[in-house]
Design an enzyme around this catalytic site. Structure first.
Site, short mmCIF file in Angstrom:
data_model
loop_
_atom_site.label_atom_id
_atom_site.label_comp_id
_atom_site.label_asym_id
_atom_site.label_seq_id
_atom_site.Cartn_x
_atom_site.Cartn_y
_atom_site.Cartn_z
N HIS A 23 72.70 49.28 -1.32
CA HIS A 23 72.38 49.76 -0.01
C HIS A 23 73.35 49.26 1.06
CE1 HIS A 23 68.31 51.46 -0.81
NE2 HIS A 23 68.66 51.28 -2.04
N TYR A 75 62.12 48.92 8.45
CA TYR A 75 61.18 47.90 8.79
C TYR A 75 60.59 48.40 10.24
CZ TYR A 75 63.31 44.39 5.81
OH TYR A 75 63.64 43.70 4.63
N PRO A 112 58.07 36.60 3.71
CA PRO A 112 58.99 37.60 3.02
C PRO A 112 59.78 38.22 3.95
CG PRO A 112 56.66 38.26 2.58
CD PRO A 112 56.75 36.97 3.43
N LYS A 160 64.28 36.88 1.89
CA LYS A 160 65.24 35.60 1.47
C LYS A 160 64.55 34.47 0.06
CE LYS A 160 68.32 36.29 4.17
NZ LYS A 160 69.24 37.11 3.54
N TYR A 185 71.11 38.80 6.98
CA TYR A 185 70.20 39.71 5.84
C TYR A 185 71.17 40.02 4.72
CZ TYR A 185 67.10 43.42 4.35
OH TYR A 185 66.15 43.93 3.91
P1 FAD Z 1 58.70 30.90 -9.01
O1 FAD Z 1 59.18 32.10 -9.05
O2 FAD Z 1 57.45 30.65 -8.21
O3 FAD Z 1 58.74 30.12 -10.14
C1 FAD Z 1 58.20 28.87 -10.45
C2 FAD Z 1 57.51 28.84 -11.95
O4 FAD Z 1 56.94 27.47 -12.08
C3 FAD Z 1 56.46 29.93 -12.32
O5 FAD Z 1 56.65 30.31 -13.15
C4 FAD Z 1 55.34 28.90 -12.31
O6 FAD Z 1 54.24 29.50 -13.39
C5 FAD Z 1 55.84 27.76 -12.80
N1 FAD Z 1 55.13 26.30 -12.73
C6 FAD Z 1 54.26 26.08 -11.74
N2 FAD Z 1 53.73 24.84 -12.27
C7 FAD Z 1 54.20 24.36 -13.09
C8 FAD Z 1 53.96 23.15 -13.94
N3 FAD Z 1 53.18 22.36 -13.48
N4 FAD Z 1 54.36 23.00 -15.21
C9 FAD Z 1 55.34 23.94 -15.50
N5 FAD Z 1 55.57 25.33 -14.53
C10 FAD Z 1 54.89 25.41 -13.53
N6 FAD Z 1 60.51 36.85 -1.75
C11 FAD Z 1 61.30 37.72 -1.22
O7 FAD Z 1 62.31 37.67 -0.87
N7 FAD Z 1 60.79 39.02 -1.17
C12 FAD Z 1 59.27 39.46 -1.56
O8 FAD Z 1 59.01 40.38 -1.62
C13 FAD Z 1 58.50 38.49 -2.12
N8 FAD Z 1 57.31 38.67 -2.65
C14 FAD Z 1 56.50 37.71 -3.31
C15 FAD Z 1 55.21 37.96 -3.51
C16 FAD Z 1 54.46 36.87 -4.04
C17 FAD Z 1 53.09 37.19 -4.53
C18 FAD Z 1 55.23 35.65 -4.18
C19 FAD Z 1 54.39 34.50 -4.69
C20 FAD Z 1 56.57 35.42 -3.73
C21 FAD Z 1 57.14 36.49 -3.26
N9 FAD Z 1 58.49 36.13 -2.90
C22 FAD Z 1 59.21 37.20 -2.21
C23 FAD Z 1 59.21 34.85 -2.83
C24 FAD Z 1 60.20 34.92 -4.38
O9 FAD Z 1 59.39 35.77 -5.29
C25 FAD Z 1 60.20 33.28 -4.72
O10 FAD Z 1 60.86 32.79 -3.25
C26 FAD Z 1 60.89 33.34 -5.78
O11 FAD Z 1 59.91 33.79 -6.97
C27 FAD Z 1 61.42 31.63 -6.20
O12 FAD Z 1 61.74 31.41 -7.50
P2 FAD Z 1 61.32 29.95 -8.00
O13 FAD Z 1 61.90 30.17 -9.19
O14 FAD Z 1 61.80 28.99 -7.03
O15 FAD Z 1 59.81 30.16 -8.13
C1 DHB Z 2 61.09 43.65 -0.09
C2 DHB Z 2 60.33 42.49 0.25
C3 DHB Z 2 60.81 42.19 1.46
O1 DHB Z 2 60.32 41.11 1.94
C4 DHB Z 2 61.85 42.68 2.34
O2 DHB Z 2 62.25 41.91 3.36
C5 DHB Z 2 62.56 43.84 1.71
C6 DHB Z 2 62.07 44.42 0.63
C7 DHB Z 2 60.85 44.43 -1.52
O3 DHB Z 2 59.83 43.52 -2.27
O4 DHB Z 2 61.33 45.37 -1.72
#
Ligand code: FAD
Ligand code: DHB
Length: 388
Positions: A72, A198, A291, A295, A381
């Site tokens: 995009h 947005y 969100p 990021k 961004y």
């Molecule tokens: P996570 O993806 O949370 O992975 C951590 C893993 O550790 C999980 O699989 C969990 O099950 C596991 N875990 C937890 N505790 C334990 C334990 N005790 N032992 C072993 N494993 C364990 N970011 C955006 O940029 N845009 C979005 O739209 C967006 N939407 C989101 C929606 C939701 C509902 C959530 C929760 C987050 C969202 N985020 C979004 C944030 C983004 O998804 C996270 O920043 C990203 O997943 C971070 O990756 P991570 O691997 O650090 O953590």
């Molecule tokens: C999406 C989520 C966001 O927080 C954002 O700023 C842009 C896109 C998404 O889930 O597609």
């Protein structure tokens, strides 16, 4: 069991770290509380910065991304009566891709480079202030397990146990909660827009995003404490139409069947140091952003891009220089993204102070009307280079 790096958490941070370490001939074992299917189907982020795409590509994970993801050029920013396109490519020469976190997770699982023990419980981290740390856990059948390692990577997200292993006398935390949440839907309908929208609106923020030519992802600002069940599909589409400007200059929002609906709280959180002894924190385990601005996933990828070479140098060449710098190097980007996510959030969400609303509109007019303002948003961004 003995390995070089015990990784806690099989989200994008843990799985990508295991993948990069394997490519550098460093052994790792990943422990995950959930099942493989659950982790792969969690609907979360959808936007990848150029540097995330470049890193995944250089790690051999770019084939499906480049075939099925969507580059995009920019975004729309709007408020009632006005919609402005910010072309990131023209402004700063870099941009973003639409490719769901679910797809990144599938690519990591399909690479088959990580040795993962799913459905564990009672994960505990021991002796990280020695050179012989280990992790204990119960496997899916409740049998005790132990992994001895040279380093432990806490990639266990915002609710995992790793960050609490850093003693309170050493750790500093910063936190901001926001007085609103997002109601997010996934819908089986073609996006009504070519680029993400947005939208600032007196009823609250709205975002039109997408996953593919036939799947849309949309969000509404809702009060904290909202339950997804309070909102019928019809009410959601009506409110999206109002906030996104259905009918404005002939633009139409096309509704469709909702396949997923959930509420996301909004929080900023940072904990430092990201390294304590032989424990290294990465991704949401160390920091959470609201969100707005997409990021969270990109920051997890950027942490791991620094951590993998740091652990490789430490464990293969006995060279601690990168590992010693990891926390400081990663935190610089963390704070930049923490600021950007806070800035986007506070510029676009409606509070209860009419003075704030006028400041928001003034800021939006400046960001869309001044090349310097637009370039600042675009640079953040689309993402700064890894190692910024
Ligand atoms: P996570 O993806 O949370 O992975 C951590 C893993 O550790 C999980 O699989 C969990 O099950 C596991 N875990 C937890 N505790 C334990 C334990 N005790 N032992 C072993 N494993 C364990 N970011 C955006 O940029 N845009 C979005 O739209 C967006 N939407 C989101 C929606 C939701 C509902 C959530 C929760 C987050 C969202 N985020 C979004 C944030 C983004 O998804 C996270 O920043 C990203 O997943 C971070 O990756 P991570 O691997 O650090 O953590
Ligand atoms: C999406 C989520 C966001 O927080 C954002 O700023 C842009 C896109 C998404 O889930 O597609």
């Amino acid at each position: 069991m003995r390995t070089q790096v015990a990784i806690i958490g099989a989200g994008p941070a843990g799985m990508l770290l295991a993948h990069l370490l394997r490519r550098a001939d460093v052994d790792a074992v990943v422990l995950e509380t959930r099942s493989q299917e659950y982790v792969a189907s969690r609907i979360r982020a959808g936007i990848l910065e150029q540097s995330s795409v470049d890193l995944l590509t250089s790690a051999g994970l770019g084939d499906r991304l480049r075939a099925e993801g969507f580059p995009h050029r920019g975004i729309y920013l709007q408020w009632p009566g006005e919609r402005h396109h910010l072309d990131f490519v023209d402004l700063i020469g870099r941009s973003v891709w639409v490719y769901g976190q679910t797809e990144v997770q599938k690519d990591l699982v399909n690479a088959n480079t990580a040795s993962v023990v799913y459905e564990v419980s009672d994960v505990q981290v021991h002796n990280v202030d020695s050179s012989a740390p280990y992790v204990t856990y119960l496997d899916a059948e409740g049998r005790p397990g132990r992994i001895d390692a040279s380093a432990i990577a806490g990639c266990d997200g915002s609710f995992g146990p790793s960050r609490a292993v850093v003693p309170a006398s050493v750790a500093t935390t910063w936190e901001r909660t926001y007085p609103y949440s997002w109601l997010g839907i996934l819908a089986d309908v073609a996006p009504s827009t070519d680029e993400l929208i947005y939208a600032w609106h007196p009823h609250g923020f709205a975002l039109h995003s997408m996953r593919s030519p036939s799947v849309s992802r949309l969000y509404l600002q809702v009060p904290n404490g909202t339950s997804a069940g309070d909102w019928s599909d019809q009410r959601i589409w009506d409110e999206l139409a109002t906030r996104l400007g259905h009918g404005q200059d002939g633009w139409k929002l096309t509704p469709g069947p909702v396949t997923d609906k959930s509420v996301l709280p909004m929080r900023s959180f940072v904990q430092t140091p990201m390294r304590y002894g032989r424990l290294f924190l990465a991704g949401d385990a160390a920091h959470i952003v609201p969100p707005t601005g997409a990021k969270g996933l990109n920051l997890a990828i950027a942490d791991v891009a620094l951590l993998a070479p740091a652990l490789t140098a430490l464990l293969r060449n006995n060279d601690p220089a990168l590992a010693d710098r990891y926390g400081d190097d990663a935190s610089r980007r963390v704070w930049r993204c923490t600021h950007f996510s806070w800035w986007m959030t506070t510029m676009l969400h409606i509070g209860d102070d009419p003075f704030d609303a006028q400041l928001q509109l003034s800021q939006l007019r400046w960001v869309t009307g001044s090349e310097a303002g637009a370039a600042g948003l675009a640079e953040n961004y689309a993402g700064l280079p890894i190692g910024f």
